[in-house]
Structures are given as C-alpha cells and as structure tokens.
Scaffold this motif. Structure first.
Motif, mmCIF file in Angstrom:
data_model
loop_
_atom_site.group_PDB
_atom_site.id
_atom_site.type_symbol
_atom_site.label_atom_id
_atom_site.label_comp_id
_atom_site.label_asym_id
_atom_site.label_seq_id
_atom_site.Cartn_x
_atom_site.Cartn_y
_atom_site.Cartn_z
ATOM 1 N N PRO A 76 0.842 -1.199 0.000
ATOM 2 C CA PRO A 76 0.000 0.000 0.000
ATOM 3 C C PRO A 76 0.876 1.248 0.000
ATOM 4 C CG PRO A 76 0.010 -1.006 2.178
ATOM 5 C CD PRO A 76 0.798 -1.902 1.275
ATOM 6 N N THR A 77 0.404 2.291 -0.689
ATOM 7 C CA THR A 77 1.122 3.567 -0.724
ATOM 8 C C THR A 77 0.430 4.622 0.130
ATOM 9 O OG1 THR A 77 -0.088 4.292 -2.696
ATOM 10 C CG2 THR A 77 1.993 3.120 -3.045
ATOM 11 N N TRP A 78 -0.844 4.390 0.461
ATOM 12 C CA TRP A 78 -1.626 5.317 1.280
ATOM 13 C C TRP A 78 -2.841 4.573 1.800
ATOM 14 C CZ3 TRP A 78 -6.664 7.071 1.166
ATOM 15 C CH2 TRP A 78 -6.962 8.159 2.001
ATOM 16 N N SER A 79 -3.295 4.944 2.982
ATOM 17 C CA SER A 79 -4.499 4.354 3.555
ATOM 18 C C SER A 79 -5.166 5.379 4.449
ATOM 19 C CB SER A 79 -4.140 3.116 4.373
ATOM 20 O OG SER A 79 -5.277 2.632 5.047
ATOM 21 N N GLY A 80 -6.485 5.379 4.436
ATOM 22 C CA GLY A 80 -7.211 6.265 5.319
ATOM 23 C C GLY A 80 -8.618 6.501 4.841
ATOM 24 N N THR A 81 -9.222 7.527 5.392
ATOM 25 C CA THR A 81 -10.544 7.934 4.934
ATOM 26 C C THR A 81 -10.376 9.247 4.199
ATOM 27 O OG1 THR A 81 -10.978 9.074 7.014
ATOM 28 C CG2 THR A 81 -11.786 6.810 6.825
ATOM 29 N N ILE A 82 -11.179 9.431 3.193
ATOM 30 C CA ILE A 82 -11.162 10.669 2.432
ATOM 31 C C ILE A 82 -12.271 11.545 3.011
ATOM 32 C CG2 ILE A 82 -11.466 11.659 0.124
ATOM 33 C CD1 ILE A 82 -10.470 8.910 -0.950
ATOM 34 N N SER A 84 -14.305 13.545 1.921
ATOM 35 C CA SER A 84 -15.574 13.531 1.205
ATOM 36 C C SER A 84 -16.237 12.153 1.207
ATOM 37 C CB SER A 84 -15.365 13.997 -0.236
ATOM 38 O OG SER A 84 -14.442 13.152 -0.885
ATOM 39 N N GLN A 85 -15.542 11.129 1.734
ATOM 40 C CA GLN A 85 -16.066 9.761 1.787
ATOM 41 C C GLN A 85 -15.881 9.189 3.192
ATOM 42 O OE1 GLN A 85 -13.887 7.613 -1.166
ATOM 43 N NE2 GLN A 85 -14.475 8.959 -2.809
ATOM 44 N N PRO A 86 -16.386 9.846 4.234
ATOM 45 C CA PRO A 86 -16.073 9.447 5.596
ATOM 46 C C PRO A 86 -16.658 8.104 6.027
ATOM 47 C CG PRO A 86 -17.769 11.121 5.599
ATOM 48 C CD PRO A 86 -17.306 10.984 4.179
ATOM 49 N N ALA A 87 -17.587 7.560 5.277
ATOM 50 C CA ALA A 87 -18.229 6.309 5.690
ATOM 51 C C ALA A 87 -17.356 5.076 5.470
ATOM 52 C CB ALA A 87 -19.548 6.126 4.931
ATOM 53 N N GLY A 88 -16.304 5.203 4.678
ATOM 54 C CA GLY A 88 -15.497 4.029 4.360
ATOM 55 C C GLY A 88 -14.012 4.298 4.450
ATOM 56 N N GLN A 89 -13.243 3.254 4.164
ATOM 57 C CA GLN A 89 -11.792 3.331 4.158
ATOM 58 C C GLN A 89 -11.284 2.991 2.766
ATOM 59 O OE1 GLN A 89 -9.763 1.234 7.454
ATOM 60 N NE2 GLN A 89 -11.797 0.399 7.815
#
Length: 186
Positions: A76-82, A84-89
């Motif tokens: 993985p190069t990045w992980s988190g919540t966006i 504008s998309q807080p319901a998922g990862q």
C-alpha cells in the motif's frame, strides 16, 4: 526481529506491542520487494524507503493479508478515509489497484478499466457508492463488478454495456466508451 541495515526499527515499535491500536502480531515481520511488513489482529504495518510507513486497519488489513497469501498483493502507498467519503476506508496500492471497505465486514479490490471508470464517475461519492464484491471475469473475458448502486462492466470486445441499479436491469442510454470500459447512465 532485526531490521536490515540502514532501515527503520521493527514494525512492532509502531504498534505499541499487543496493547497498541493494532493488537497482537499474527505474523512475524517479513521482508519483500525492498520493504517490510507485519500483520496484527487489528491491522497491518508496511514500510518501504520510498513510501515510508503505511498502516492498514480492520477490513483493509484482513483483505490485504488474503491477497498476500494468494501472491497477488502490492504494497500500500496510502491508507485512510477521504474527507468527502467518511463512511469508508480506502487503500491505494503500488500496482494502481485500490482496496475499499465500508464497515460491512469485508474489503474489495477495484482495478483496471473498472477502477478508471469508477473514478471517472466520482468513485464512492457517485451513485455507485462502495464496491460490494470483487470483480468477476466470464469465460469470454468480460469483467463486471458490483457496487452499492449498480454494476460496471468492461471487456476488450464489448459492444454493449449495462448498469444495474437497485436490482433492476437498465438498458444503456446513450452508451459511452471510456478505455475498454462501458457504462450506461441510468
């Protein structure tokens, strides 16, 4: 375990041992592709000099471990919540694929032409929402992937694409071609 010379300390240090946010280690620290990784019961830690440290949590880590065991996972190069998309990862992978999870007990891979079309439509913010299954490939080579609000299809020889919405099959109007991916607005 001992880190290779010139690299960072063990991934265990990032987890605060078994009392940390990632919980108890379920694998040894392993080295692969110029980096190191370790899985825990609540997540995973990945490290590469060019990428730094990336932590996957919950369903993303579980799915990534399944992919690693099958020999098909990239770092993985990045992980988190966006925001504008807080319901998922979301996790971005080195090979261009993405993992998505939305608290349904599973994470799904989106890649290739389907990922390109999904992103062009607005990703999880579009009417499609989050993926609810991995892509399936038919004997003819057509791929399809189901999302909360529909299904995307792609294939090299496709002359017809459809999108299902809320379980009903909708005929395309008008058909738009993006790369080798077809989608019809509902």
């Amino acid at each position: 375990s001992t880190s290779p010379p010139g690299q960072r300390a063990s991934t265990s240090a990032f987890s605060a041992a078994e009392n940390g946010a990632l919980g108890y280690p379920i694998t040894d620290e392993r080295y692969h592709g110029g980096g190191a990784y370790q899985y825990f019961d609540k997540g995973a830690v990945f490290w590469k000099a060019a990428l730094g440290t990336v932590v996957l949590r919950g369903e993303l880590a579980v799915r990534h471990l399944e992919l690693m065991r099958a020999g098909g996972a990239a770092f993985p190069t990045w992980s988190g919540t966006i925001a504008s998309q807080p319901a998922g990862q979301t996790a971005l992978l080195e090979n261009g694929a993405q993992l998505f999870a939305k608290g349904v007990g599973a994470a799904f891979v989106v890649d290739g032409a389907i990922l390109a079309r999904y992103q062009a439509l607005g990703g999880a913010l579009s009417f499609l929402g989050y993926p609810i299954a991995d892509a399936q490939t038919t004997l003819a080579g057509t791929r399809s992937q189901r999302f909360e609000g529909g299904t995307l299809f792609s294939g090299a020889d496709m002359d017809l694409g459809v999108c299902t919405q809320a379980g009903a099959l909708r005929l395309p109007r008008p058909l738009r071609r993006r790369s080798a991916s077809w989608w019809s607005p509902a």
